[in-house]
Write a protein that holds these residues in place. Structure first.
Motif, PDB file in Angstrom:
ATOM      1  N   SER A  11      53.353  34.795  43.691  1.00  0.00           N
ATOM      2  CA  SER A  11      54.131  35.808  42.563  1.00  0.00           C
ATOM      3  C   SER A  11      54.342  34.667  41.784  1.00  0.00           C
ATOM      4  O   SER A  11      54.784  33.775  41.584  1.00  0.00           O
ATOM      5  CB  SER A  11      54.888  36.661  42.586  1.00  0.00           C
ATOM      6  OG  SER A  11      56.107  36.111  43.336  1.00  0.00           O
ATOM      7  N   THR A  27      46.633  47.599  39.913  1.00  0.00           N
ATOM      8  CA  THR A  27      45.582  46.650  40.222  1.00  0.00           C
ATOM      9  C   THR A  27      44.157  46.567  39.441  1.00  0.00           C
ATOM     10  O   THR A  27      43.353  46.753  38.722  1.00  0.00           O
ATOM     11  CB  THR A  27      45.256  46.739  41.700  1.00  0.00           C
ATOM     12  OG1 THR A  27      47.214  47.229  42.194  1.00  0.00           O
ATOM     13  CG2 THR A  27      44.552  45.656  42.527  1.00  0.00           C
ATOM     14  N   ARG A  34      39.477  39.655  36.984  1.00  0.00           N
ATOM     15  CA  ARG A  34      40.195  38.111  37.780  1.00  0.00           C
ATOM     16  C   ARG A  34      39.953  36.904  37.322  1.00  0.00           C
ATOM     17  O   ARG A  34      40.978  36.013  37.405  1.00  0.00           O
ATOM     18  CB  ARG A  34      40.124  38.369  39.411  1.00  0.00           C
ATOM     19  CG  ARG A  34      40.355  40.100  39.622  1.00  0.00           C
ATOM     20  CD  ARG A  34      40.373  39.521  41.431  1.00  0.00           C
ATOM     21  NE  ARG A  34      39.545  38.808  41.459  1.00  0.00           N
ATOM     22  CZ  ARG A  34      38.226  40.516  42.427  1.00  0.00           C
ATOM     23  NH1 ARG A  34      39.101  41.776  43.224  1.00  0.00           N
ATOM     24  NH2 ARG A  34      37.680  39.974  42.994  1.00  0.00           N
ATOM     25  N   LYS A  39      46.272  31.442  37.069  1.00  0.00           N
ATOM     26  CA  LYS A  39      46.746  31.904  38.178  1.00  0.00           C
ATOM     27  C   LYS A  39      47.044  30.034  38.781  1.00  0.00           C
ATOM     28  O   LYS A  39      46.512  28.933  38.315  1.00  0.00           O
ATOM     29  CB  LYS A  39      45.595  32.044  39.449  1.00  0.00           C
ATOM     30  CG  LYS A  39      45.635  33.416  39.123  1.00  0.00           C
ATOM     31  CD  LYS A  39      43.610  33.504  40.323  1.00  0.00           C
ATOM     32  CE  LYS A  39      42.480  33.096  39.872  1.00  0.00           C
ATOM     33  NZ  LYS A  39      42.306  33.831  38.620  1.00  0.00           N
ATOM     34  N   ILE A  60      41.119  38.593  47.150  1.00  0.00           N
ATOM     35  CA  ILE A  60      42.135  38.458  46.308  1.00  0.00           C
ATOM     36  C   ILE A  60      42.544  39.401  46.123  1.00  0.00           C
ATOM     37  O   ILE A  60      41.729  40.888  45.595  1.00  0.00           O
ATOM     38  CB  ILE A  60      41.112  37.583  45.180  1.00  0.00           C
ATOM     39  CG1 ILE A  60      40.905  36.174  46.092  1.00  0.00           C
ATOM     40  CG2 ILE A  60      42.923  37.361  44.182  1.00  0.00           C
ATOM     41  CD1 ILE A  60      40.712  35.729  44.831  1.00  0.00           C
ATOM     42  N   ILE A  62      45.004  41.455  42.908  1.00  0.00           N
ATOM     43  CA  ILE A  62      45.796  41.225  41.843  1.00  0.00           C
ATOM     44  C   ILE A  62      46.605  42.148  41.670  1.00  0.00           C
ATOM     45  O   ILE A  62      46.195  43.280  40.800  1.00  0.00           O
ATOM     46  CB  ILE A  62      45.399  40.278  40.808  1.00  0.00           C
ATOM     47  CG1 ILE A  62      45.087  38.837  41.235  1.00  0.00           C
ATOM     48  CG2 ILE A  62      45.970  40.024  39.665  1.00  0.00           C
ATOM     49  CD1 ILE A  62      43.714  38.441  40.127  1.00  0.00           C
ATOM     50  N   PHE A  70      52.992  38.720  38.311  1.00  0.00           N
ATOM     51  CA  PHE A  70      52.180  38.316  39.515  1.00  0.00           C
ATOM     52  C   PHE A  70      51.997  38.596  40.763  1.00  0.00           C
ATOM     53  O   PHE A  70      53.021  37.659  40.541  1.00  0.00           O
ATOM     54  CB  PHE A  70      50.959  37.806  38.449  1.00  0.00           C
ATOM     55  CG  PHE A  70      50.375  38.033  37.061  1.00  0.00           C
ATOM     56  CD1 PHE A  70      49.064  38.236  36.734  1.00  0.00           C
ATOM     57  CD2 PHE A  70      51.054  37.721  36.125  1.00  0.00           C
ATOM     58  CE1 PHE A  70      49.079  38.896  35.934  1.00  0.00           C
ATOM     59  CE2 PHE A  70      50.965  38.192  34.532  1.00  0.00           C
ATOM     60  CZ  PHE A  70      49.570  39.379  34.448  1.00  0.00           C
ATOM     61  N   SER A  71      51.353  39.085  41.139  1.00  0.00           N
ATOM     62  CA  SER A  71      50.525  38.708  43.072  1.00  0.00           C
ATOM     63  C   SER A  71      49.697  38.446  43.462  1.00  0.00           C
ATOM     64  O   SER A  71      48.879  39.269  42.646  1.00  0.00           O
ATOM     65  CB  SER A  71      51.768  40.004  43.588  1.00  0.00           C
ATOM     66  OG  SER A  71      53.301  40.448  43.398  1.00  0.00           O
ATOM     67  N   ILE A  72      49.442  37.476  43.818  1.00  0.00           N
ATOM     68  CA  ILE A  72      48.449  37.233  44.666  1.00  0.00           C
ATOM     69  C   ILE A  72      48.190  37.767  45.774  1.00  0.00           C
ATOM     70  O   ILE A  72      48.987  36.609  46.573  1.00  0.00           O
ATOM     71  CB  ILE A  72      47.701  35.935  43.852  1.00  0.00           C
ATOM     72  CG1 ILE A  72      46.668  35.909  42.887  1.00  0.00           C
ATOM     73  CG2 ILE A  72      45.988  35.471  44.844  1.00  0.00           C
ATOM     74  CD1 ILE A  72      45.988  34.634  42.379  1.00  0.00           C
TER      75      ILE A  72
END
Length: 73
Positions: A11, A27, A34, A39, A60, A62, A70-72
């Motif tokens: 994140s 999301t 994406r 990233k 993935i 996101i 952000f969270s991956i």
């Protein structure tokens, strides 16, 4: 020597992508979008050997939070 399998979650904060929606997060599912999002370049220091598991579809997710986090997964 030893080996491990890792599930990596990252994140980060990117204020360039603020939004004004009422939802606390959303999301991103479109692969074209994406690819356009910056990233982090993740690496592991002192690794002897590394392999990325190959799958038919990228695994993935996101999620963009209202705090511009952000969270991956």
């Amino acid at each position: 020597d030893y080996s491990i399998d890792v599930f990596l979650r990252q994140s980060w904060v990117d204020p360039r992508l603020r939004y004004n929606l009422t939802r606390p997060h959303f999301t991103i599912t479109d692969p074209r979008i994406r690819k356009k999002i910056w990233k982090p370049d993740t690496y592991f220091n002192n690794v002897k050997d590394a392999k990325v598991h190959q799958v038919t579809m990228p695994n993935i997710l996101i999620r963009v939070h209202k705090t511009v986090r952000f969270s991956i997964v």
